[in-house]
Design a protein around this motif. Structure first.
Motif, PDB file in Angstrom:
ATOM      1  N   MET A 207       0.852  -1.175   0.000  1.00 21.17           N
ATOM      2  CA  MET A 207       0.000   0.000   0.000  1.00 21.17           C
ATOM      3  C   MET A 207       0.900   1.240   0.000  1.00 21.17           C
ATOM      4  O   MET A 207       1.672   1.426   0.929  1.00 21.17           O
ATOM      5  N   PRO A 208       0.810   2.082  -1.012  1.00 20.19           N
ATOM      6  CA  PRO A 208       1.641   3.290  -1.053  1.00 20.19           C
ATOM      7  C   PRO A 208       1.335   4.209   0.121  1.00 20.19           C
ATOM      8  O   PRO A 208       0.188   4.343   0.538  1.00 20.19           O
ATOM      9  N   LEU A 209       2.372   4.847   0.632  1.00 22.07           N
ATOM     10  CA  LEU A 209       2.235   5.709   1.797  1.00 22.07           C
ATOM     11  C   LEU A 209       1.230   6.826   1.564  1.00 22.07           C
ATOM     12  O   LEU A 209       0.446   7.147   2.441  1.00 22.07           O
ATOM     13  N   GLN A 210       1.202   7.423   0.358  1.00 23.29           N
ATOM     14  CA  GLN A 210       0.309   8.540   0.112  1.00 23.29           C
ATOM     15  C   GLN A 210      -1.165   8.110   0.134  1.00 23.29           C
ATOM     16  O   GLN A 210      -2.036   8.937   0.300  1.00 23.29           O
ATOM     17  N   ASP A 211      -1.443   6.816  -0.047  1.00 26.45           N
ATOM     18  CA  ASP A 211      -2.821   6.324  -0.019  1.00 26.45           C
ATOM     19  C   ASP A 211      -3.238   5.874   1.383  1.00 26.45           C
ATOM     20  O   ASP A 211      -4.347   5.410   1.568  1.00 26.45           O
ATOM     21  N   THR A 212      -2.354   5.980   2.342  1.00 25.09           N
ATOM     22  CA  THR A 212      -2.624   5.530   3.703  1.00 25.09           C
ATOM     23  C   THR A 212      -3.033   6.711   4.567  1.00 25.09           C
ATOM     24  O   THR A 212      -2.377   7.738   4.562  1.00 25.09           O
ATOM     25  N   THR A 213      -4.129   6.549   5.304  1.00 23.34           N
ATOM     26  CA  THR A 213      -4.563   7.580   6.236  1.00 23.34           C
ATOM     27  C   THR A 213      -3.791   7.429   7.535  1.00 23.34           C
ATOM     28  O   THR A 213      -3.624   6.317   8.037  1.00 23.34           O
ATOM     29  N   HIS A 214      -3.310   8.552   8.055  1.00 20.41           N
ATOM     30  CA  HIS A 214      -2.543   8.560   9.298  1.00 20.41           C
ATOM     31  C   HIS A 214      -3.253   9.404  10.344  1.00 20.41           C
ATOM     32  O   HIS A 214      -3.912  10.380  10.003  1.00 20.41           O
ATOM     33  N   LEU A 215      -3.105   9.017  11.599  1.00 20.67           N
ATOM     34  CA  LEU A 215      -3.638   9.779  12.716  1.00 20.67           C
ATOM     35  C   LEU A 215      -2.482  10.228  13.594  1.00 20.67           C
ATOM     36  O   LEU A 215      -1.546   9.461  13.830  1.00 20.67           O
ATOM     37  N   THR A 216      -2.574  11.437  14.085  1.00 18.26           N
ATOM     38  CA  THR A 216      -1.613  11.914  15.074  1.00 18.26           C
ATOM     39  C   THR A 216      -2.027  11.343  16.433  1.00 18.26           C
ATOM     40  O   THR A 216      -3.170  10.894  16.607  1.00 18.26           O
ATOM     41  N   PRO A 217      -1.135  11.395  17.418  1.00 18.64           N
ATOM     42  CA  PRO A 217      -1.539  10.962  18.758  1.00 18.64           C
ATOM     43  C   PRO A 217      -2.756  11.744  19.269  1.00 18.64           C
ATOM     44  O   PRO A 217      -3.628  11.164  19.917  1.00 18.64           O
ATOM     45  N   ALA A 218      -2.850  13.023  18.946  1.00 18.20           N
ATOM     46  CA  ALA A 218      -4.009  13.819  19.396  1.00 18.20           C
ATOM     47  C   ALA A 218      -5.302  13.308  18.768  1.00 18.20           C
ATOM     48  O   ALA A 218      -6.333  13.214  19.448  1.00 18.20           O
ATOM     49  N   HIS A 219      -5.244  12.952  17.484  1.00 16.65           N
ATOM     50  CA  HIS A 219      -6.446  12.433  16.820  1.00 16.65           C
ATOM     51  C   HIS A 219      -6.849  11.071  17.368  1.00 16.65           C
ATOM     52  O   HIS A 219      -8.031  10.806  17.582  1.00 16.65           O
ATOM     53  N   LEU A 220      -5.866  10.194  17.599  1.00 17.81           N
ATOM     54  CA  LEU A 220      -6.177   8.880  18.151  1.00 17.81           C
ATOM     55  C   LEU A 220      -6.691   9.005  19.576  1.00 17.81           C
ATOM     56  O   LEU A 220      -7.635   8.311  19.963  1.00 17.81           O
ATOM     57  N   ALA A 221      -6.101   9.903  20.356  1.00 15.54           N
ATOM     58  CA  ALA A 221      -6.570  10.122  21.731  1.00 15.54           C
ATOM     59  C   ALA A 221      -8.031  10.552  21.725  1.00 15.54           C
ATOM     60  O   ALA A 221      -8.829  10.073  22.537  1.00 15.54           O
TER      61      ALA A 221
END
Length: 65
Positions: free
Chosen positions: A1-15
């Motif tokens: 899975m290409p990195l640009q197609d992956t959704t990422h969360l910051t620690p603040a968003h996951l919290a």
């Protein structure tokens, strides 16, 4: 899975998603528990796919008598 197609969360968003503090997530990382994460240039990111897999493993569907 290409990195640009992956959704990422910051620690603040996951919290916020889990109703915990960012400090709680930091404690989990320090203890070597919790979901997989990326550390890129000192920045912590969680891949949504890893978070969803972690939540699936933690799912409790019933209690035995």
């Amino acid at each position: 899975m290409p990195l640009q197609d992956t959704t990422h969360l910051t620690p603040a968003h996951l919290a916020k998603r889990w109703s915990v503090t960012a400090g709680h997530l930091a404690n989990q990382r320090s203890a070597g528990i919790g979901p997989a994460y990326l550390k890129l240039g000192g920045r912590i990111l969680y891949r949504l796919v890893d978070i969803e897999a972690y939540e699936e493993r933690a799912l409790v569907t019933g209690v035995s008598a």
